[in-house]
Design an enzyme around this catalytic site. Structure first.
Site, PDB file in Angstrom:
ATOM      1  N   ASP A   1     -73.361  64.361  -8.837  1.00 30.10           N
ATOM      2  CA  ASP A   1     -72.201  64.232  -9.673  1.00 30.10           C
ATOM      3  C   ASP A   1     -72.263  63.238 -10.754  1.00 30.10           C
ATOM      4  O   ASP A   1     -72.587  63.627 -11.967  1.00 30.10           O
ATOM      5  CB  ASP A   1     -71.220  63.932  -8.585  1.00 30.10           C
ATOM      6  CG  ASP A   1     -69.730  64.189  -8.905  1.00 30.10           C
ATOM      7  OD1 ASP A   1     -69.439  64.918  -9.760  1.00 30.10           O
ATOM      8  OD2 ASP A   1     -68.732  63.590  -8.625  1.00 30.10           O
TER       9      ASP A   1
ATOM     10  N   LYS B   1     -73.830  68.564 -11.304  1.00 33.74           N
ATOM     11  CA  LYS B   1     -72.553  68.774 -12.361  1.00 33.74           C
ATOM     12  C   LYS B   1     -72.802  68.200 -13.559  1.00 33.74           C
ATOM     13  O   LYS B   1     -72.320  67.144 -13.699  1.00 33.74           O
ATOM     14  CB  LYS B   1     -71.411  68.323 -11.467  1.00 33.74           C
ATOM     15  CG  LYS B   1     -71.003  68.861 -10.129  1.00 33.74           C
ATOM     16  CD  LYS B   1     -69.763  68.003  -9.680  1.00 33.74           C
ATOM     17  CE  LYS B   1     -69.442  68.424  -8.235  1.00 33.74           C
ATOM     18  NZ  LYS B   1     -68.247  67.432  -7.876  1.00 33.74           N
TER      19      LYS B   1
ATOM     20  N   ARG C   1     -69.349  70.370   6.565  1.00 37.27           N
ATOM     21  CA  ARG C   1     -70.855  70.287   6.325  1.00 37.27           C
ATOM     22  C   ARG C   1     -71.669  71.354   7.164  1.00 37.27           C
ATOM     23  O   ARG C   1     -72.399  71.931   6.360  1.00 37.27           O
ATOM     24  CB  ARG C   1     -71.300  69.058   6.922  1.00 37.27           C
ATOM     25  CG  ARG C   1     -70.921  67.706   6.326  1.00 37.27           C
ATOM     26  CD  ARG C   1     -71.667  66.575   6.645  1.00 37.27           C
ATOM     27  NE  ARG C   1     -71.027  65.288   6.524  1.00 37.27           N
ATOM     28  CZ  ARG C   1     -71.211  64.549   5.343  1.00 37.27           C
ATOM     29  NH1 ARG C   1     -71.799  64.926   4.300  1.00 37.27           N
ATOM     30  NH2 ARG C   1     -70.847  63.381   5.477  1.00 37.27           N
TER      31      ARG C   1
ATOM     32  N   ASP D   1     -69.353  67.582   2.156  1.00 37.36           N
ATOM     33  CA  ASP D   1     -68.413  67.387   3.044  1.00 37.36           C
ATOM     34  C   ASP D   1     -67.246  67.018   2.140  1.00 37.36           C
ATOM     35  O   ASP D   1     -67.333  66.549   0.786  1.00 37.36           O
ATOM     36  CB  ASP D   1     -68.582  66.083   4.009  1.00 37.36           C
ATOM     37  CG  ASP D   1     -68.325  64.849   3.285  1.00 37.36           C
ATOM     38  OD1 ASP D   1     -69.372  64.647   2.216  1.00 37.36           O
ATOM     39  OD2 ASP D   1     -67.546  64.114   3.716  1.00 37.36           O
TER      40      ASP D   1
ATOM     41  N   LYS E   1     -75.380  61.730   4.459  1.00 33.28           N
ATOM     42  CA  LYS E   1     -75.638  62.688   5.367  1.00 33.28           C
ATOM     43  C   LYS E   1     -75.872  63.915   4.751  1.00 33.28           C
ATOM     44  O   LYS E   1     -76.245  64.990   5.098  1.00 33.28           O
ATOM     45  CB  LYS E   1     -74.512  62.826   6.398  1.00 33.28           C
ATOM     46  CG  LYS E   1     -74.181  61.678   7.116  1.00 33.28           C
ATOM     47  CD  LYS E   1     -72.753  61.888   7.897  1.00 33.28           C
ATOM     48  CE  LYS E   1     -72.401  60.433   8.199  1.00 33.28           C
ATOM     49  NZ  LYS E   1     -71.012  60.518   8.786  1.00 33.28           N
ATOM     50  N   GLY E   2     -75.356  63.897   3.394  1.00 30.90           N
ATOM     51  CA  GLY E   2     -75.324  65.463   2.703  1.00 30.90           C
ATOM     52  C   GLY E   2     -76.319  66.189   2.409  1.00 30.90           C
ATOM     53  O   GLY E   2     -76.478  67.363   2.592  1.00 30.90           O
TER      54      GLY E   2
ATOM     55  N   VAL F   1     -67.206  70.710  -4.579  1.00 26.77           N
ATOM     56  CA  VAL F   1     -67.675  71.816  -3.584  1.00 26.77           C
ATOM     57  C   VAL F   1     -68.028  71.129  -2.121  1.00 26.77           C
ATOM     58  O   VAL F   1     -68.293  69.921  -1.801  1.00 26.77           O
ATOM     59  CB  VAL F   1     -68.820  72.261  -3.962  1.00 26.77           C
ATOM     60  CG1 VAL F   1     -68.606  73.118  -5.373  1.00 26.77           C
ATOM     61  CG2 VAL F   1     -69.831  71.125  -4.514  1.00 26.77           C
TER      62      VAL F   1
ATOM     63  N   GLU G   1     -81.753  65.481  -2.677  1.00 24.33           N
ATOM     64  CA  GLU G   1     -80.141  65.241  -2.707  1.00 24.33           C
ATOM     65  C   GLU G   1     -79.450  66.341  -2.405  1.00 24.33           C
ATOM     66  O   GLU G   1     -80.145  67.188  -3.007  1.00 24.33           O
ATOM     67  CB  GLU G   1     -80.017  64.374  -3.962  1.00 24.33           C
ATOM     68  CG  GLU G   1     -79.718  62.984  -3.644  1.00 24.33           C
ATOM     69  CD  GLU G   1     -78.395  62.572  -3.158  1.00 24.33           C
ATOM     70  OE1 GLU G   1     -77.906  63.357  -2.352  1.00 24.33           O
ATOM     71  OE2 GLU G   1     -77.740  61.483  -3.539  1.00 24.33           O
TER      72      GLU G   1
HETATM   73  P1  IMP Z   1     -72.900  60.716  -7.569  1.00 19.30           P
HETATM   74  O1  IMP Z   1     -71.395  60.759  -8.232  1.00 19.30           O
HETATM   75  O2  IMP Z   1     -73.648  61.350  -8.290  1.00 19.30           O
HETATM   76  O3  IMP Z   1     -72.965  59.087  -7.467  1.00 19.30           O
HETATM   77  O4  IMP Z   1     -72.614  61.119  -6.129  1.00 19.30           O
HETATM   78  C1  IMP Z   1     -72.598  60.884  -4.862  1.00 19.30           C
HETATM   79  C2  IMP Z   1     -72.172  61.390  -3.692  1.00 19.30           C
HETATM   80  O5  IMP Z   1     -70.974  61.894  -3.747  1.00 19.30           O
HETATM   81  C3  IMP Z   1     -73.122  62.800  -3.501  1.00 19.30           C
HETATM   82  O6  IMP Z   1     -74.541  62.411  -3.061  1.00 19.30           O
HETATM   83  C4  IMP Z   1     -72.259  63.330  -2.624  1.00 19.30           C
HETATM   84  O7  IMP Z   1     -72.432  63.045  -1.339  1.00 19.30           O
HETATM   85  C5  IMP Z   1     -70.933  63.263  -3.008  1.00 19.30           C
HETATM   86  N1  IMP Z   1     -70.445  64.262  -3.867  1.00 19.30           N
HETATM   87  C6  IMP Z   1     -70.266  64.267  -5.124  1.00 19.30           C
HETATM   88  N2  IMP Z   1     -69.840  65.428  -5.664  1.00 19.30           N
HETATM   89  C7  IMP Z   1     -69.370  66.089  -4.461  1.00 19.30           C
HETATM   90  C8  IMP Z   1     -68.813  67.552  -4.303  1.00 19.30           C
HETATM   91  O8  IMP Z   1     -68.330  68.340  -5.089  1.00 19.30           O
HETATM   92  N3  IMP Z   1     -68.681  67.744  -2.924  1.00 19.30           N
HETATM   93  C9  IMP Z   1     -68.985  66.943  -1.943  1.00 19.30           C
HETATM   94  N4  IMP Z   1     -69.643  65.644  -2.047  1.00 19.30           N
HETATM   95  C10 IMP Z   1     -69.913  65.383  -3.596  1.00 19.30           C
HETATM   96 MG    MG Z   2     -75.200  62.558  -0.741  1.00 20.70          MG
END
Ligand code: IMP
Ligand code: MG
Length: 183
Positions: free
Chosen positions: A107, A135, A169, A163, A47-48, A157, A103
């Site tokens: 992260d 990040k 959100r 969220d 949903k982000g 964040v 996106e």
């Molecule tokens: P990934 O670690 O790149 O797979 O991140 C997957 C998902 O984790 C992202 O699309 C976000 O929905 C969530 N996410 C990662 N870092 C943050 C943050 O700092 N705040 C909120 N959601 C996060």
């Molecule tokens: Mg996301």
């Protein structure tokens, strides 16, 4: 029950709604040039990415299609699990399509690298990524992201779609979540 004031739960505003808007306009200008001759499919990751998609898509003067995918890789904590599960699949056949994944944040990169492979296996003609935030210090796998809004420190964040346990959100800005909320 009275709604709590979000401002007590953040330590710092990283980017204001206005700064986010300006950055998305820059990215939209680049995408408009890059996809001038192409039929673009925007894929938002629920949903982000809802806020990013809603604002970014309306900045494009191009005719585009939009679709959504829901995957889970997080649960309710602040760490990526690396396990990706499809909760809602696309309605669109990707075969021969030019796809831009929209996106909120990269992260660890695990979700995105999984999505990229998944989309490639469905026969997309091209796949690029737009992420409002990234990040660099947290990335565990390298993912190619052509359109990046802001590189941020390795902190959790919230806001502008992001969220913590489904909260925050609706915050207009992107802000750092205060440690007292999750520790
Ligand atoms: P990934 O670690 O790149 O797979 O991140 C997957 C998902 O984790 C992202 O699309 C976000 O929905 C969530 N996410 C990662 N870092 C943050 C943050 O700092 N705040 C909120 N959601 C996060
Ligand atoms: Mg996301």
């Amino acid at each position: 029950m009275r709604a709590a004031d979000i401002s007590h739960d953040i330590t710092e505003v990283l980017y204001t709604a206005e700064e986010i808007h300006d950055k998305l306009e820059e990215l939209a200008a680049r995408v408009t040039v890059d996809y001038a001759e192409k039929n673009l499919l925007l894929v938002g990751v629920l949903k982000g990415a809802v806020m990013v998609m809603a604002d970014f898509a309306r900045m494009l003067p191009l005719e585009v299609q939009m679709d959504w995918m829901a995957v889970s890789s997080y649960g309710t904590g602040t760490r990526s699990s690396g396990v990706v599960q499809i909760r809602k699949d696309l309605d669109t056949d990707l075969h021969g399509r030019h796809v831009l994944i929209v996106e909120d944040i990269i992260d660890s990169g695990l979700t995105l690298s999984w999505l990229l492979e998944n989309f490639a296996s469905r026969g997309a003609e091209s796949i690029e990524v737009l992420a409002l935030l990234r990040k660099p210090e947290a990335m565990k796998v390298h993912v190619e992201c052509r359109y990046v809004g802001f590189d941020i420190p390795n902190e959790f964040v919230i806001g502008y779609g992001l969220d913590y346990a489904e909260r925050y959100r609706n915050l207009r800005d992107v802000a750092v979540l205060a440690p007292h909320v999750y520790s």
